[in-house]
Design an enzyme around this catalytic site. Structure first.
Site, PDB file in Angstrom:
ATOM      1  CG  HIS A   1      -1.976   0.976   1.497  1.00  0.00           C
ATOM      2  ND1 HIS A   1      -1.744   2.205   1.577  1.00  0.00           N
ATOM      3  CD2 HIS A   1      -3.240   0.797   1.327  1.00  0.00           C
ATOM      4  CE1 HIS A   1      -2.956   2.828   1.819  1.00  0.00           C
ATOM      5  NE2 HIS A   1      -3.703   1.959   1.738  1.00  0.00           N
TER       6      HIS A   1
ATOM      7  CG  ASP B   1       0.380  -2.412   5.829  1.00  0.00           C
ATOM      8  OD1 ASP B   1      -0.615  -2.404   6.761  1.00  0.00           O
ATOM      9  OD2 ASP B   1       0.358  -1.699   5.084  1.00  0.00           O
TER      10      ASP B   1
ATOM     11  CD  GLN C   1      -7.146  -4.777   3.842  1.00  0.00           C
ATOM     12  OE1 GLN C   1      -7.910  -5.510   4.104  1.00  0.00           O
ATOM     13  NE2 GLN C   1      -7.286  -3.568   3.331  1.00  0.00           N
TER      14      GLN C   1
ATOM     15  CE  LYS D   1      -8.308  -0.317   5.512  1.00  0.00           C
ATOM     16  NZ  LYS D   1      -6.751  -0.079   4.900  1.00  0.00           N
TER      17      LYS D   1
ATOM     18  CB  CYS E   1      -3.577   3.062  -1.705  1.00  0.00           C
ATOM     19  SG  CYS E   1      -4.737   4.216  -1.385  1.00  0.00           S
TER      20      CYS E   1
HETATM   21  C1  LIG Z   1      -5.948   0.567   4.502  1.00  0.00           C
HETATM   22  C2  LIG Z   1      -4.450   0.093   4.415  1.00  0.00           C
HETATM   23  C3  LIG Z   1      -3.509   0.940   5.073  1.00  0.00           C
HETATM   24  C4  LIG Z   1      -3.811   2.369   5.385  1.00  0.00           C
HETATM   25  O1  LIG Z   1      -4.649   2.244   6.732  1.00  0.00           O
HETATM   26  P1  LIG Z   1      -5.136   3.723   7.018  1.00  0.00           P
HETATM   27  O2  LIG Z   1      -6.230   3.334   8.136  1.00  0.00           O
HETATM   28  O3  LIG Z   1      -5.635   4.726   5.947  1.00  0.00           O
HETATM   29  O4  LIG Z   1      -3.942   4.458   7.669  1.00  0.00           O
HETATM   30  C5  LIG Z   1      -2.180   0.630   4.675  1.00  0.00           C
HETATM   31  N1  LIG Z   1      -1.961  -0.571   4.287  1.00  0.00           N
HETATM   32  C6  LIG Z   1      -2.887  -1.499   3.721  1.00  0.00           C
HETATM   33  C7  LIG Z   1      -2.576  -3.048   3.546  1.00  0.00           C
HETATM   34  C8  LIG Z   1      -4.244  -1.303   3.978  1.00  0.00           C
HETATM   35  O5  LIG Z   1      -5.079  -1.986   3.581  1.00  0.00           O
END
Ligand SMILES: *Cc1c(COP(=O)(O)O)cnc(C)c1O
Length: 419
Positions: A133, A211, A214, A237, A377
Protein backbone atom coordinates in the site's frame (compact mmCIF):
# COMPACT_ATOMS: atom_id res chain seq x y z
CA UNK A 1 -20.71 -2.42 27.81
CA UNK A 2 -20.73 -6.06 26.80
CA UNK A 3 -20.90 -6.80 23.08
CA UNK A 4 -24.21 -8.15 21.88
CA UNK A 5 -24.38 -11.91 21.78
CA UNK A 6 -24.15 -13.58 18.45
CA UNK A 7 -25.57 -16.95 17.55
CA UNK A 8 -22.89 -19.20 16.21
CA UNK A 9 -23.62 -22.48 14.48
CA UNK A 10 -21.39 -25.53 14.82
CA UNK A 11 -19.35 -24.92 11.71
CA UNK A 12 -19.21 -21.15 11.74
CA UNK A 13 -21.22 -18.00 11.86
CA UNK A 14 -24.93 -17.28 11.63
CA UNK A 15 -24.85 -14.25 9.36
CA UNK A 16 -28.51 -13.43 9.95
CA UNK A 17 -27.87 -12.95 13.66
CA UNK A 18 -24.62 -11.11 13.01
CA UNK A 19 -26.22 -8.69 10.59
CA UNK A 20 -28.66 -7.57 13.27
CA UNK A 21 -25.64 -6.08 15.06
CA UNK A 22 -24.94 -3.78 12.08
CA UNK A 23 -27.85 -1.35 11.64
CA UNK A 24 -26.23 0.31 8.62
CA UNK A 25 -26.63 -2.90 6.62
CA UNK A 26 -30.42 -2.77 6.91
CA UNK A 27 -30.89 0.14 4.55
CA UNK A 28 -31.94 0.31 0.92
CA UNK A 29 -29.63 1.91 -1.63
CA UNK A 30 -31.22 2.99 -4.91
CA UNK A 31 -34.22 0.83 -4.11
CA UNK A 32 -32.19 -2.32 -3.37
CA UNK A 33 -30.95 -3.90 -0.16
CA UNK A 34 -27.39 -2.79 0.50
CA UNK A 35 -24.70 -5.37 -0.36
CA UNK A 36 -21.62 -3.84 1.26
CA UNK A 37 -18.54 -5.34 -0.40
CA UNK A 38 -15.99 -2.61 0.27
CA UNK A 39 -14.60 -3.92 3.55
CA UNK A 40 -10.96 -3.60 2.52
CA UNK A 41 -11.56 0.18 2.48
CA UNK A 42 -13.38 0.26 5.80
CA UNK A 43 -15.66 -2.00 7.85
CA UNK A 44 -19.06 -1.25 9.33
CA UNK A 45 -19.57 -0.79 13.08
CA UNK A 46 -21.65 -3.00 15.38
CA UNK A 47 -24.12 -1.47 17.86
CA UNK A 48 -21.79 -2.37 20.76
CA UNK A 49 -19.21 0.07 19.36
CA UNK A 50 -21.81 2.75 18.58
CA UNK A 51 -23.16 2.43 22.12
CA UNK A 52 -19.82 2.67 23.86
CA UNK A 53 -18.94 5.87 21.96
CA UNK A 54 -22.28 7.41 22.92
CA UNK A 55 -21.95 6.32 26.54
CA UNK A 56 -18.39 7.62 26.81
CA UNK A 57 -19.39 11.12 25.70
CA UNK A 58 -22.63 11.13 27.70
CA UNK A 59 -21.23 9.84 30.95
CA UNK A 60 -17.44 9.62 31.24
CA UNK A 61 -15.88 12.28 29.00
CA UNK A 62 -12.75 13.87 30.49
CA UNK A 63 -9.09 14.17 29.57
CA UNK A 64 -6.85 11.24 30.43
CA UNK A 65 -3.78 10.96 32.70
CA UNK A 66 -4.34 14.43 34.17
CA UNK A 67 -7.30 15.00 36.42
CA UNK A 68 -7.75 13.64 39.88
CA UNK A 69 -11.51 13.85 39.54
CA UNK A 70 -13.88 10.94 38.99
CA UNK A 71 -14.55 11.48 35.27
CA UNK A 72 -10.85 11.69 34.47
CA UNK A 73 -10.27 8.51 36.45
CA UNK A 74 -12.99 6.73 34.46
CA UNK A 75 -11.74 8.01 31.10
CA UNK A 76 -8.14 7.06 31.93
CA UNK A 77 -9.01 3.60 33.10
CA UNK A 78 -11.24 2.87 30.07
CA UNK A 79 -8.52 4.20 27.73
CA UNK A 80 -5.77 2.10 29.33
CA UNK A 81 -8.01 -0.99 29.54
CA UNK A 82 -8.61 -0.61 25.81
CA UNK A 83 -4.85 -0.48 25.21
CA UNK A 84 -4.28 -3.71 27.13
CA UNK A 85 -7.15 -5.47 25.41
CA UNK A 86 -6.12 -4.40 21.92
CA UNK A 87 -2.54 -5.42 22.66
CA UNK A 88 -3.51 -8.88 23.94
CA UNK A 89 -5.67 -9.34 20.84
CA UNK A 90 -2.50 -9.39 18.70
CA UNK A 91 -0.34 -11.26 21.22
CA UNK A 92 1.31 -8.17 22.74
CA UNK A 93 1.21 -8.61 26.50
CA UNK A 94 3.18 -5.49 27.48
CA UNK A 95 0.84 -2.46 27.12
CA UNK A 96 3.92 -0.22 27.07
CA UNK A 97 4.62 -1.58 23.59
CA UNK A 98 1.16 -0.62 22.28
CA UNK A 99 1.19 2.91 20.84
CA UNK A 100 -2.12 4.42 19.80
CA UNK A 101 -1.89 6.22 16.45
CA UNK A 102 -4.42 7.58 13.95
CA UNK A 103 -4.13 4.36 11.97
CA UNK A 104 -1.73 2.22 9.97
CA UNK A 105 -0.46 5.19 7.97
CA UNK A 106 0.54 7.14 11.06
CA UNK A 107 2.00 4.00 12.68
CA UNK A 108 4.31 3.46 9.68
CA UNK A 109 5.21 7.15 9.59
CA UNK A 110 6.07 6.92 13.30
CA UNK A 111 8.54 4.14 12.46
CA UNK A 112 9.87 6.08 9.48
CA UNK A 113 10.54 9.19 11.58
CA UNK A 114 11.41 7.63 14.92
CA UNK A 115 13.51 4.77 13.63
CA UNK A 116 14.30 5.43 9.95
CA UNK A 117 15.53 9.03 10.20
CA UNK A 118 17.42 8.26 13.41
CA UNK A 119 19.19 5.03 12.54
CA UNK A 120 19.57 4.82 8.75
CA UNK A 121 22.69 6.02 6.98
CA UNK A 122 23.91 6.39 3.42
CA UNK A 123 24.05 3.03 1.64
CA UNK A 124 21.86 1.21 4.16
CA UNK A 125 19.17 -0.84 2.45
CA UNK A 126 15.42 -0.81 3.02
CA UNK A 127 13.62 -3.83 1.55
CA UNK A 128 9.98 -3.30 0.51
CA UNK A 129 7.75 -5.29 -1.82
CA UNK A 130 5.86 -4.16 -4.92
CA UNK A 131 2.69 -5.38 -3.20
CA UNK A 132 2.72 -2.53 -0.66
CA UNK A 133 0.00 0.00 0.00
CA UNK A 134 1.30 3.53 -0.65
CA UNK A 135 1.37 3.97 3.16
CA UNK A 136 4.25 1.53 3.24
CA UNK A 137 6.06 3.01 0.24
CA UNK A 138 6.02 6.78 0.41
CA UNK A 139 7.26 7.20 4.03
CA UNK A 140 10.33 5.10 3.14
CA UNK A 141 10.95 7.09 -0.04
CA UNK A 142 11.01 10.24 2.10
CA UNK A 143 13.37 8.58 4.60
CA UNK A 144 15.64 7.32 1.81
CA UNK A 145 15.87 10.81 0.31
CA UNK A 146 16.92 12.31 3.63
CA UNK A 147 19.29 9.58 4.84
CA UNK A 148 20.84 8.29 1.60
CA UNK A 149 19.45 4.82 2.31
CA UNK A 150 18.59 2.73 -0.76
CA UNK A 151 15.20 1.14 -1.52
CA UNK A 152 15.21 -2.50 -2.68
CA UNK A 153 12.19 -4.41 -3.86
CA UNK A 154 10.85 -7.90 -3.60
CA UNK A 155 8.87 -8.57 -6.81
CA UNK A 156 5.61 -10.40 -7.51
CA UNK A 157 4.99 -13.43 -9.70
CA UNK A 158 2.18 -13.77 -12.27
CA UNK A 159 -0.32 -14.70 -9.57
CA UNK A 160 0.55 -11.77 -7.34
CA UNK A 161 2.60 -13.71 -4.80
CA UNK A 162 5.95 -12.54 -3.50
CA UNK A 163 8.97 -14.09 -5.21
CA UNK A 164 10.40 -15.39 -1.95
CA UNK A 165 13.24 -17.23 -3.64
CA UNK A 166 14.74 -13.77 -4.26
CA UNK A 167 15.16 -13.18 -0.50
CA UNK A 168 18.51 -14.94 -0.87
CA UNK A 169 19.78 -12.22 -3.19
CA UNK A 170 17.98 -9.21 -1.74
CA UNK A 171 18.66 -9.57 1.99
CA UNK A 172 22.24 -9.09 3.15
CA UNK A 173 24.25 -7.41 5.89
CA UNK A 174 23.39 -3.93 4.49
CA UNK A 175 19.66 -4.60 4.87
CA UNK A 176 18.59 -2.55 7.90
CA UNK A 177 14.82 -2.61 7.49
CA UNK A 178 12.34 -4.99 5.89
CA UNK A 179 8.79 -3.65 5.73
CA UNK A 180 6.00 -5.61 4.12
CA UNK A 181 2.29 -6.21 4.21
CA UNK A 182 0.80 -9.24 5.91
CA UNK A 183 -2.18 -9.35 3.51
CA UNK A 184 -2.41 -7.41 0.23
CA UNK A 185 -5.34 -4.98 0.07
CA UNK A 186 -5.22 -5.01 -3.74
CA UNK A 187 -4.90 -8.77 -4.38
CA UNK A 188 -5.85 -10.54 -1.17
CA UNK A 189 -2.53 -12.42 -1.12
CA UNK A 190 -1.66 -13.65 2.38
CA UNK A 191 2.10 -13.56 2.87
CA UNK A 192 3.88 -16.23 4.95
CA UNK A 193 5.18 -13.62 7.37
CA UNK A 194 6.69 -15.98 9.96
CA UNK A 195 8.73 -17.74 7.23
CA UNK A 196 9.83 -14.42 5.78
CA UNK A 197 10.94 -13.12 9.20
CA UNK A 198 12.95 -16.31 9.74
CA UNK A 199 14.62 -15.94 6.34
CA UNK A 200 15.45 -12.28 7.04
CA UNK A 201 16.88 -13.09 10.50
CA UNK A 202 19.11 -15.76 8.96
CA UNK A 203 20.70 -13.26 6.58
CA UNK A 204 20.71 -9.91 8.39
CA UNK A 205 20.02 -7.98 11.56
CA UNK A 206 17.29 -5.97 9.86
CA UNK A 207 14.32 -4.61 11.75
CA UNK A 208 11.12 -6.17 10.40
CA UNK A 209 7.94 -4.08 10.28
CA UNK A 210 4.65 -5.63 9.19
CA UNK A 211 1.68 -3.72 7.78
CA UNK A 212 -1.22 -5.62 9.32
CA UNK A 213 -4.09 -3.40 8.15
CA UNK A 214 -5.73 -6.25 6.19
CA UNK A 215 -4.70 -9.06 8.53
CA UNK A 216 -5.79 -8.13 12.06
CA UNK A 217 -9.46 -7.67 11.04
CA UNK A 218 -9.62 -11.06 9.32
CA UNK A 219 -7.15 -13.56 10.82
CA UNK A 220 -5.88 -14.52 14.25
CA UNK A 221 -2.61 -12.55 14.57
CA UNK A 222 0.12 -13.14 17.14
CA UNK A 223 3.08 -10.77 16.89
CA UNK A 224 5.16 -12.98 19.19
CA UNK A 225 4.64 -16.03 16.95
CA UNK A 226 5.43 -13.97 13.85
CA UNK A 227 8.65 -12.79 15.56
CA UNK A 228 8.52 -9.42 13.78
CA UNK A 229 9.85 -6.25 15.47
CA UNK A 230 6.93 -3.93 14.78
CA UNK A 231 3.35 -4.34 13.55
CA UNK A 232 0.86 -1.68 12.40
CA UNK A 233 -2.94 -1.79 12.01
CA UNK A 234 -6.06 0.40 11.83
CA UNK A 235 -9.19 0.30 13.99
CA UNK A 236 -11.67 1.26 11.28
CA UNK A 237 -11.12 -1.89 9.21
CA UNK A 238 -11.90 -4.12 12.22
CA UNK A 239 -15.27 -2.73 13.36
CA UNK A 240 -13.70 0.16 15.31
CA UNK A 241 -13.99 3.92 14.74
CA UNK A 242 -11.93 5.90 12.23
CA UNK A 243 -8.99 7.93 13.54
CA UNK A 244 -7.52 5.23 15.79
CA UNK A 245 -4.93 2.55 15.13
CA UNK A 246 -1.92 0.89 16.67
CA UNK A 247 1.81 0.58 16.32
CA UNK A 248 3.08 -2.35 18.31
CA UNK A 249 6.87 -2.55 18.56
CA UNK A 250 9.41 -4.25 20.81
CA UNK A 251 10.23 -2.25 23.94
CA UNK A 252 13.96 -2.23 23.08
CA UNK A 253 13.20 -0.67 19.69
CA UNK A 254 10.84 1.95 21.12
CA UNK A 255 13.27 2.79 23.93
CA UNK A 256 16.00 3.51 21.40
CA UNK A 257 13.78 5.76 19.26
CA UNK A 258 13.40 9.52 19.85
CA UNK A 259 9.83 10.87 20.15
CA UNK A 260 7.84 11.34 16.94
CA UNK A 261 5.96 14.47 18.03
CA UNK A 262 6.54 16.77 20.98
CA UNK A 263 3.87 18.21 23.27
CA UNK A 264 1.78 17.41 26.30
CA UNK A 265 1.42 13.88 27.70
CA UNK A 266 4.77 12.70 26.29
CA UNK A 267 7.22 14.46 28.65
CA UNK A 268 8.58 13.80 32.11
CA UNK A 269 10.30 17.13 32.89
CA UNK A 270 10.38 20.25 30.70
CA UNK A 271 13.15 22.84 31.19
CA UNK A 272 13.97 25.84 29.03
CA UNK A 273 16.71 24.12 27.05
CA UNK A 274 15.54 20.57 26.95
CA UNK A 275 13.12 18.01 28.27
CA UNK A 276 12.98 14.37 29.24
CA UNK A 277 10.47 11.87 28.01
CA UNK A 278 7.63 10.01 29.64
CA UNK A 279 7.76 6.23 29.89
CA UNK A 280 6.39 4.01 27.14
CA UNK A 281 3.88 4.14 25.61
CA UNK A 282 3.25 7.81 26.46
CA UNK A 283 6.55 8.98 24.94
CA UNK A 284 4.94 8.44 21.51
CA UNK A 285 1.51 9.86 22.28
CA UNK A 286 1.90 13.65 22.29
CA UNK A 287 -1.24 15.67 22.93
CA UNK A 288 -4.73 14.58 23.85
CA UNK A 289 -5.29 11.21 22.23
CA UNK A 290 -8.45 9.94 20.51
CA UNK A 291 -9.83 8.70 23.82
CA UNK A 292 -13.27 7.72 22.54
CA UNK A 293 -11.69 6.10 19.48
CA UNK A 294 -9.41 3.94 21.60
CA UNK A 295 -12.29 2.89 23.85
CA UNK A 296 -14.39 2.15 20.75
CA UNK A 297 -11.56 0.02 19.34
CA UNK A 298 -11.34 -1.88 22.63
CA UNK A 299 -15.05 -2.67 22.33
CA UNK A 300 -14.62 -3.68 18.68
CA UNK A 301 -11.93 -6.14 19.77
CA UNK A 302 -14.20 -7.49 22.50
CA UNK A 303 -16.92 -7.96 19.87
CA UNK A 304 -14.57 -9.78 17.48
CA UNK A 305 -13.33 -11.98 20.34
CA UNK A 306 -16.94 -12.82 21.15
CA UNK A 307 -17.34 -14.30 17.67
CA UNK A 308 -13.80 -15.69 17.49
CA UNK A 309 -11.18 -14.83 14.91
CA UNK A 310 -10.83 -18.43 13.71
CA UNK A 311 -14.57 -18.51 13.02
CA UNK A 312 -14.39 -15.19 11.24
CA UNK A 313 -11.54 -16.45 9.07
CA UNK A 314 -13.41 -19.67 8.31
CA UNK A 315 -16.61 -17.87 7.34
CA UNK A 316 -14.75 -15.47 5.08
CA UNK A 317 -12.98 -18.41 3.47
CA UNK A 318 -16.34 -20.03 2.71
CA UNK A 319 -17.68 -16.83 1.17
CA UNK A 320 -14.44 -16.40 -0.80
CA UNK A 321 -14.59 -19.97 -2.18
CA UNK A 322 -18.20 -19.45 -3.17
CA UNK A 323 -17.40 -16.10 -4.80
CA UNK A 324 -14.41 -17.41 -6.77
CA UNK A 325 -16.57 -20.28 -7.96
CA UNK A 326 -19.54 -18.13 -8.98
CA UNK A 327 -17.42 -15.41 -10.55
CA UNK A 328 -15.58 -17.96 -12.70
CA UNK A 329 -18.87 -18.40 -14.58
CA UNK A 330 -18.92 -14.74 -15.68
CA UNK A 331 -17.48 -14.52 -19.18
CA UNK A 332 -14.58 -12.11 -19.82
CA UNK A 333 -13.99 -11.69 -16.09
CA UNK A 334 -10.33 -11.64 -15.10
CA UNK A 335 -9.49 -12.24 -11.45
CA UNK A 336 -6.11 -11.11 -10.11
CA UNK A 337 -4.16 -12.75 -7.30
CA UNK A 338 -3.31 -16.33 -6.27
CA UNK A 339 -5.28 -19.13 -7.97
CA UNK A 340 -5.09 -21.21 -4.78
CA UNK A 341 -7.79 -19.83 -2.42
CA UNK A 342 -5.71 -20.97 0.56
CA UNK A 343 -3.19 -18.27 -0.30
CA UNK A 344 -5.71 -15.44 -0.24
CA UNK A 345 -8.08 -13.59 2.04
CA UNK A 346 -11.52 -12.19 1.21
CA UNK A 347 -10.43 -9.68 -1.42
CA UNK A 348 -11.18 -10.19 -5.13
CA UNK A 349 -9.68 -7.74 -7.61
CA UNK A 350 -11.01 -8.12 -11.13
CA UNK A 351 -11.62 -6.56 -14.52
CA UNK A 352 -14.49 -7.36 -16.87
CA UNK A 353 -13.71 -7.25 -20.61
CA UNK A 354 -13.11 -3.64 -21.61
CA UNK A 355 -15.41 -2.07 -19.03
CA UNK A 356 -13.68 0.61 -17.00
CA UNK A 357 -13.63 -0.40 -13.30
CA UNK A 358 -15.33 2.89 -12.40
CA UNK A 359 -18.18 2.05 -14.77
CA UNK A 360 -18.48 -1.40 -13.22
CA UNK A 361 -18.71 0.17 -9.75
CA UNK A 362 -21.27 2.73 -10.95
CA UNK A 363 -23.55 0.11 -12.49
CA UNK A 364 -23.31 -2.05 -9.36
CA UNK A 365 -24.03 0.98 -7.14
CA UNK A 366 -27.29 1.53 -9.01
CA UNK A 367 -28.25 -1.95 -7.76
CA UNK A 368 -27.20 -1.27 -4.16
CA UNK A 369 -23.90 -3.15 -4.41
CA UNK A 370 -20.90 -1.29 -2.96
CA UNK A 371 -17.48 -2.21 -4.35
CA UNK A 372 -14.27 -0.24 -4.93
CA UNK A 373 -12.72 0.76 -8.24
CA UNK A 374 -9.30 2.27 -8.77
CA UNK A 375 -5.68 1.55 -7.96
CA UNK A 376 -6.44 0.76 -4.29
CA UNK A 377 -3.42 2.81 -3.14
CA UNK A 378 -1.24 0.12 -4.73
CA UNK A 379 -0.07 1.56 -8.05
CA UNK A 380 2.97 -0.74 -8.06
CA UNK A 381 0.60 -3.73 -8.14
CA UNK A 382 -1.40 -2.19 -10.99
CA UNK A 383 1.81 -1.59 -12.94
CA UNK A 384 2.94 -5.18 -12.37
CA UNK A 385 -0.26 -6.43 -14.03
CA UNK A 386 -0.29 -3.74 -16.71
CA UNK A 387 -3.64 -2.25 -15.73
CA UNK A 388 -4.53 1.27 -14.57
CA UNK A 389 -7.21 0.10 -12.17
CA UNK A 390 -9.28 -2.88 -11.07
CA UNK A 391 -12.68 -3.38 -9.52
CA UNK A 392 -12.47 -4.89 -6.04
CA UNK A 393 -15.03 -6.79 -3.95
CA UNK A 394 -13.93 -7.40 -0.36
CA UNK A 395 -15.76 -9.43 2.28
CA UNK A 396 -16.18 -9.44 6.02
CA UNK A 397 -17.86 -11.86 8.42
CA UNK A 398 -21.27 -10.20 7.96
CA UNK A 399 -21.28 -10.90 4.22
CA UNK A 400 -23.32 -13.81 2.89
CA UNK A 401 -23.44 -15.97 -0.23
CA UNK A 402 -26.52 -13.91 -1.11
CA UNK A 403 -24.29 -10.82 -1.32
CA UNK A 404 -22.10 -12.78 -3.73
CA UNK A 405 -25.13 -13.80 -5.83
CA UNK A 406 -26.13 -10.14 -6.06
CA UNK A 407 -22.60 -9.25 -7.15
CA UNK A 408 -22.58 -11.92 -9.86
CA UNK A 409 -26.01 -10.84 -11.15
CA UNK A 410 -24.75 -7.25 -11.21
CA UNK A 411 -21.70 -8.30 -13.19
CA UNK A 412 -23.94 -10.00 -15.75
CA UNK A 413 -25.77 -6.68 -16.09
CA UNK A 414 -22.44 -4.94 -16.65
CA UNK A 415 -21.62 -7.46 -19.37
CA UNK A 416 -24.90 -6.80 -21.20
CA UNK A 417 -24.37 -3.05 -20.97
CA UNK A 418 -20.91 -3.36 -22.49
CA UNK A 419 -21.69 -6.15 -24.97
C1 LIG B 1 -5.95 0.55 4.57
C2 LIG B 1 -4.52 0.14 4.48
C3 LIG B 1 -3.50 0.98 4.90
C4 LIG B 1 -3.74 2.38 5.39
O1 LIG B 1 -4.55 2.39 6.52
P1 LIG B 1 -5.15 3.77 7.07
O2 LIG B 1 -6.20 3.31 8.01
O3 LIG B 1 -5.70 4.50 5.89
O4 LIG B 1 -4.04 4.48 7.72
C5 LIG B 1 -2.20 0.52 4.82
N1 LIG B 1 -1.94 -0.71 4.37
C6 LIG B 1 -2.90 -1.56 3.97
C7 LIG B 1 -2.53 -2.93 3.49
C8 LIG B 1 -4.22 -1.16 4.00
O5 LIG B 1 -5.19 -1.98 3.58
Amino acid sequence: MSPSTVTVTGSGIDPVAIRRDFPILEQQINGHALAYLDNAATSQKPTAVLAVLDQYYRRDNANVHRGIHELSRRATSAFEDARSRVGRFVGANDPGEVIFTRGTTEAINLMAHGWGLEFLNEGDEILLTTMEHHSNVVPWQLVARRTGAVLKWLELDDEGRLRLEALDRTVNSRTRLVSLTHVSNALGTVNPVADIVRAVRYRSEAVVLIDGAQAVPHLPVDVAALDCDAYAFSGHKMCGPTGIGVLWARRSLLDAMPPFQGGGEMIRIVRRESSTWADLPHKFEAGTPDIAGAIGLGTAVQYLEGIGMSRIARHEREVLHYALDRMSTVRDLRIFGPSDPCERSGVISFTLSDAHPHDIATILDAEGIAIRAGHHCAQLVMRHFGVAATARASFYFYNTTEDVDRLVEGLETVRTVFA
